[in-house]
Design a protein around this motif. Structure first.
Motif, PDB file in Angstrom:
ATOM      1  N   PRO A   1       0.805  -1.229   0.000  1.00 14.40           N
ATOM      2  CA  PRO A   1       0.000   0.000   0.000  1.00 14.40           C
ATOM      3  C   PRO A   1       0.835   1.275   0.000  1.00 14.40           C
ATOM      4  CG  PRO A   1       0.070  -0.926   2.190  1.00 14.40           C
ATOM      5  CD  PRO A   1       0.774  -1.904   1.284  1.00 14.40           C
ATOM      6  N   THR A   2       0.206   2.327  -0.478  1.00 18.44           N
ATOM      7  CA  THR A   2       0.783   3.662  -0.375  1.00 18.44           C
ATOM      8  C   THR A   2       0.287   4.286   0.922  1.00 18.44           C
ATOM      9  OG1 THR A   2      -1.063   4.755  -1.484  1.00 18.44           O
ATOM     10  CG2 THR A   2       0.742   3.927  -2.892  1.00 18.44           C
ATOM     11  N   LEU A   3       0.939   5.349   1.334  1.00 16.36           N
ATOM     12  CA  LEU A   3       0.533   6.043   2.563  1.00 16.36           C
ATOM     13  C   LEU A   3      -0.901   6.562   2.440  1.00 16.36           C
ATOM     14  CD1 LEU A   3       1.405   6.937   5.359  1.00 16.36           C
ATOM     15  CD2 LEU A   3       2.408   8.989   4.335  1.00 16.36           C
ATOM     16  N   ALA A   4      -1.299   6.993   1.258  1.00 21.60           N
ATOM     17  CA  ALA A   4      -2.655   7.505   1.061  1.00 21.60           C
ATOM     18  C   ALA A   4      -3.716   6.417   1.228  1.00 21.60           C
ATOM     19  CB  ALA A   4      -2.769   8.135  -0.329  1.00 21.60           C
ATOM     20  N   GLU A   5      -3.339   5.156   1.073  1.00 21.12           N
ATOM     21  CA  GLU A   5      -4.281   4.045   1.203  1.00 21.12           C
ATOM     22  C   GLU A   5      -4.353   3.472   2.618  1.00 21.12           C
ATOM     23  OE1 GLU A   5      -3.844   2.269  -3.307  1.00 21.12           O
ATOM     24  OE2 GLU A   5      -2.348   1.709  -1.811  1.00 21.12           O
ATOM     25  N   VAL A   6      -3.487   3.953   3.493  1.00 21.82           N
ATOM     26  CA  VAL A   6      -3.434   3.437   4.865  1.00 21.82           C
ATOM     27  C   VAL A   6      -4.615   3.956   5.672  1.00 21.82           C
ATOM     28  CG1 VAL A   6      -2.101   3.472   7.021  1.00 21.82           C
ATOM     29  CG2 VAL A   6      -0.938   3.142   4.829  1.00 21.82           C
ATOM     30  N   VAL A   7      -5.275   3.025   6.364  1.00 20.70           N
ATOM     31  CA  VAL A   7      -6.416   3.345   7.222  1.00 20.70           C
ATOM     32  C   VAL A   7      -5.943   3.504   8.671  1.00 20.70           C
ATOM     33  CG1 VAL A   7      -8.623   2.466   8.091  1.00 20.70           C
ATOM     34  CG2 VAL A   7      -7.978   2.089   5.708  1.00 20.70           C
ATOM     35  N   SER A   8      -5.001   2.635   9.070  1.00 18.24           N
ATOM     36  CA  SER A   8      -4.447   2.685  10.421  1.00 18.24           C
ATOM     37  C   SER A   8      -3.187   1.830  10.466  1.00 18.24           C
ATOM     38  CB  SER A   8      -5.452   2.181  11.460  1.00 18.24           C
ATOM     39  OG  SER A   8      -5.772   0.829  11.221  1.00 18.24           O
ATOM     40  N   VAL A   9      -2.464   1.959  11.560  1.00 18.82           N
ATOM     41  CA  VAL A   9      -1.301   1.105  11.817  1.00 18.82           C
ATOM     42  C   VAL A   9      -1.427   0.611  13.250  1.00 18.82           C
ATOM     43  CG1 VAL A   9       1.206   1.038  12.110  1.00 18.82           C
ATOM     44  CG2 VAL A   9       0.221   2.235  10.152  1.00 18.82           C
ATOM     45  N   HIS A  10      -1.166  -0.673  13.434  1.00 19.68           N
ATOM     46  CA  HIS A  10      -1.168  -1.287  14.760  1.00 19.68           C
ATOM     47  C   HIS A  10       0.254  -1.754  15.028  1.00 19.68           C
ATOM     48  CE1 HIS A  10      -5.647  -1.650  14.938  1.00 19.68           C
ATOM     49  NE2 HIS A  10      -5.475  -1.528  13.645  1.00 19.68           N
ATOM     50  N   LEU A  11       0.763  -1.455  16.217  1.00 16.63           N
ATOM     51  CA  LEU A  11       2.125  -1.874  16.528  1.00 16.63           C
ATOM     52  C   LEU A  11       2.360  -1.978  18.018  1.00 16.63           C
ATOM     53  CD1 LEU A  11       3.772   0.915  17.470  1.00 16.63           C
ATOM     54  CD2 LEU A  11       3.672   1.348  15.032  1.00 16.63           C
ATOM     55  N   ASP A  12       3.454  -2.643  18.345  1.00 17.91           N
ATOM     56  CA  ASP A  12       3.899  -2.710  19.738  1.00 17.91           C
ATOM     57  C   ASP A  12       4.599  -1.395  20.053  1.00 17.91           C
ATOM     58  OD1 ASP A  12       3.229  -5.460  20.479  1.00 17.91           O
ATOM     59  OD2 ASP A  12       4.733  -6.035  18.994  1.00 17.91           O
TER      60      ASP A  12
ATOM     61  N   ASP B   1      10.133  -9.276  24.472  1.00 18.01           N
ATOM     62  CA  ASP B   1      11.072 -10.360  24.716  1.00 18.01           C
ATOM     63  C   ASP B   1      10.819 -11.480  23.712  1.00 18.01           C
ATOM     64  OD1 ASP B   1      12.209  -9.091  26.939  1.00 18.01           O
ATOM     65  OD2 ASP B   1      10.681  -9.904  28.280  1.00 18.01           O
ATOM     66  N   GLU B   2      11.778 -12.369  23.569  1.00 17.84           N
ATOM     67  CA  GLU B   2      11.655 -13.464  22.613  1.00 17.84           C
ATOM     68  C   GLU B   2      10.423 -14.326  22.876  1.00 17.84           C
ATOM     69  OE1 GLU B   2      14.225 -17.223  20.936  1.00 17.84           O
ATOM     70  OE2 GLU B   2      15.250 -15.580  21.917  1.00 17.84           O
ATOM     71  N   GLY B   3      10.102 -14.583  24.129  1.00 17.85           N
ATOM     72  CA  GLY B   3       8.966 -15.445  24.444  1.00 17.85           C
ATOM     73  C   GLY B   3       7.686 -14.687  24.753  1.00 17.85           C
ATOM     74  N   ALA B   4       7.553 -13.467  24.261  1.00 11.78           N
ATOM     75  CA  ALA B   4       6.379 -12.642  24.568  1.00 11.78           C
ATOM     76  C   ALA B   4       5.093 -13.302  24.081  1.00 11.78           C
ATOM     77  CB  ALA B   4       6.531 -11.268  23.926  1.00 11.78           C
ATOM     78  N   ASP B   5       4.022 -13.022  24.774  1.00 10.65           N
ATOM     79  CA  ASP B   5       2.712 -13.573  24.438  1.00 10.65           C
ATOM     80  C   ASP B   5       2.271 -13.067  23.065  1.00 10.65           C
ATOM     81  OD1 ASP B   5       0.033 -14.324  24.245  1.00 10.65           O
ATOM     82  OD2 ASP B   5      -0.480 -13.674  26.270  1.00 10.65           O
ATOM     83  N   PRO B   6       2.010 -13.969  22.121  1.00 13.59           N
ATOM     84  CA  PRO B   6       1.616 -13.534  20.773  1.00 13.59           C
ATOM     85  C   PRO B   6       0.241 -12.874  20.734  1.00 13.59           C
ATOM     86  CG  PRO B   6       1.466 -15.916  20.950  1.00 13.59           C
ATOM     87  CD  PRO B   6       2.099 -15.419  22.221  1.00 13.59           C
ATOM     88  N   ASP B   7      -0.526 -13.012  21.811  1.00  9.14           N
ATOM     89  CA  ASP B   7      -1.857 -12.404  21.856  1.00  9.14           C
ATOM     90  C   ASP B   7      -1.867 -11.031  22.515  1.00  9.14           C
ATOM     91  OD1 ASP B   7      -3.068 -14.543  20.536  1.00  9.14           O
ATOM     92  OD2 ASP B   7      -3.376 -15.643  22.396  1.00  9.14           O
ATOM     93  N   ASP B   8      -0.683 -10.506  22.862  1.00  9.53           N
ATOM     94  CA  ASP B   8      -0.630  -9.152  23.419  1.00  9.53           C
ATOM     95  C   ASP B   8      -1.234  -8.177  22.422  1.00  9.53           C
ATOM     96  OD1 ASP B   8       0.588  -9.899  25.778  1.00  9.53           O
ATOM     97  OD2 ASP B   8       2.607  -9.334  25.144  1.00  9.53           O
ATOM     98  N   ASP B   9      -2.008  -7.230  22.938  1.00 13.22           N
ATOM     99  CA  ASP B   9      -2.645  -6.245  22.063  1.00 13.22           C
ATOM    100  C   ASP B   9      -1.624  -5.297  21.453  1.00 13.22           C
ATOM    101  OD1 ASP B   9      -5.278  -7.120  22.314  1.00 13.22           O
ATOM    102  OD2 ASP B   9      -5.616  -5.917  24.113  1.00 13.22           O
ATOM    103  N   LEU B  10      -1.985  -4.786  20.304  1.00 13.13           N
ATOM    104  CA  LEU B  10      -1.181  -3.791  19.602  1.00 13.13           C
ATOM    105  C   LEU B  10      -1.843  -2.426  19.777  1.00 13.13           C
ATOM    106  CD1 LEU B  10      -0.799  -5.841  16.311  1.00 13.13           C
ATOM    107  CD2 LEU B  10       0.968  -5.484  18.019  1.00 13.13           C
ATOM    108  N   ALA B  11      -1.038  -1.372  19.798  1.00 17.14           N
ATOM    109  CA  ALA B  11      -1.575  -0.013  19.867  1.00 17.14           C
ATOM    110  C   ALA B  11      -2.044   0.404  18.480  1.00 17.14           C
ATOM    111  CB  ALA B  11      -0.511   0.945  20.378  1.00 17.14           C
ATOM    112  N   TRP B  12      -3.079   1.245  18.435  1.00 15.42           N
ATOM    113  CA  TRP B  12      -3.671   1.715  17.189  1.00 15.42           C
ATOM    114  C   TRP B  12      -3.244   3.150  16.932  1.00 15.42           C
ATOM    115  CZ3 TRP B  12      -6.810   5.844  16.029  1.00 15.42           C
ATOM    116  CH2 TRP B  12      -7.494   5.806  14.815  1.00 15.42           C
TER     117      TRP B  12
END
Length: 124
Positions: free
Chosen positions: A87-98, A103-114
């Motif tokens: 996608p281009t920046l103009a097509e981005v609706v949102s970004v979710h990230l940590d 850590d290496e063994g972090a819970d994969p279900d941890d929520d991401l920030a919007w």
């Protein structure tokens, strides 16, 4: 009358990919996980959340493969004209990230920030 149908995609990427997206206006193909864009199997909230978390898992795998410091997952949510290309920046609706290193063994279900597209420049 032309009707435009949009498809929302969840693109697993990296912090480096996000920086390029903000600077250059397009997410580079080499910063997209091999799984490629993920689409939700339905339009309800649960299907969208499942697509987001599937993309987050693919992002985590890409980040680990590259040895990216911080192990932060990045998912770019977009409604591109061509779902088969990054996608281009103009097509981005949102970004979710940590927002914190993982850590290496972090819970994969941890929520991401919007984050909204207009906030992305502040995430560098």
């Amino acid at each position: 009358m032309t009707v435009r149908v949009t498809v929302r995609v969840y693109v697993p990427s990296t912090s480096a990919g996000l920086r390029v997206l903000v600077a250059d206006g397009v997410l580079p193909a080499d910063e997209v996980a091999p799984a490629g864009p993920i689409t939700a199997p339905g339009e309800d909230e649960e299907a969208e959340y499942a697509a987001l978390m599937t993309a987050a898992d693919a992002s985590a795998a890409l980040v680990a493969e590259r040895g990216e410091p911080g192990r932060r997952r990045v998912v770019v949510v977009a409604e591109p004209a061509d779902p088969g290309r990054p996608p281009t920046l103009a097509e981005v609706v949102s970004v979710h990230l940590d927002v914190e290193d993982r850590d290496e063994g972090a819970d994969p279900d941890d929520d991401l920030a919007w984050f909204a597209p207009e906030e992305l420049a502040h995430l560098r």
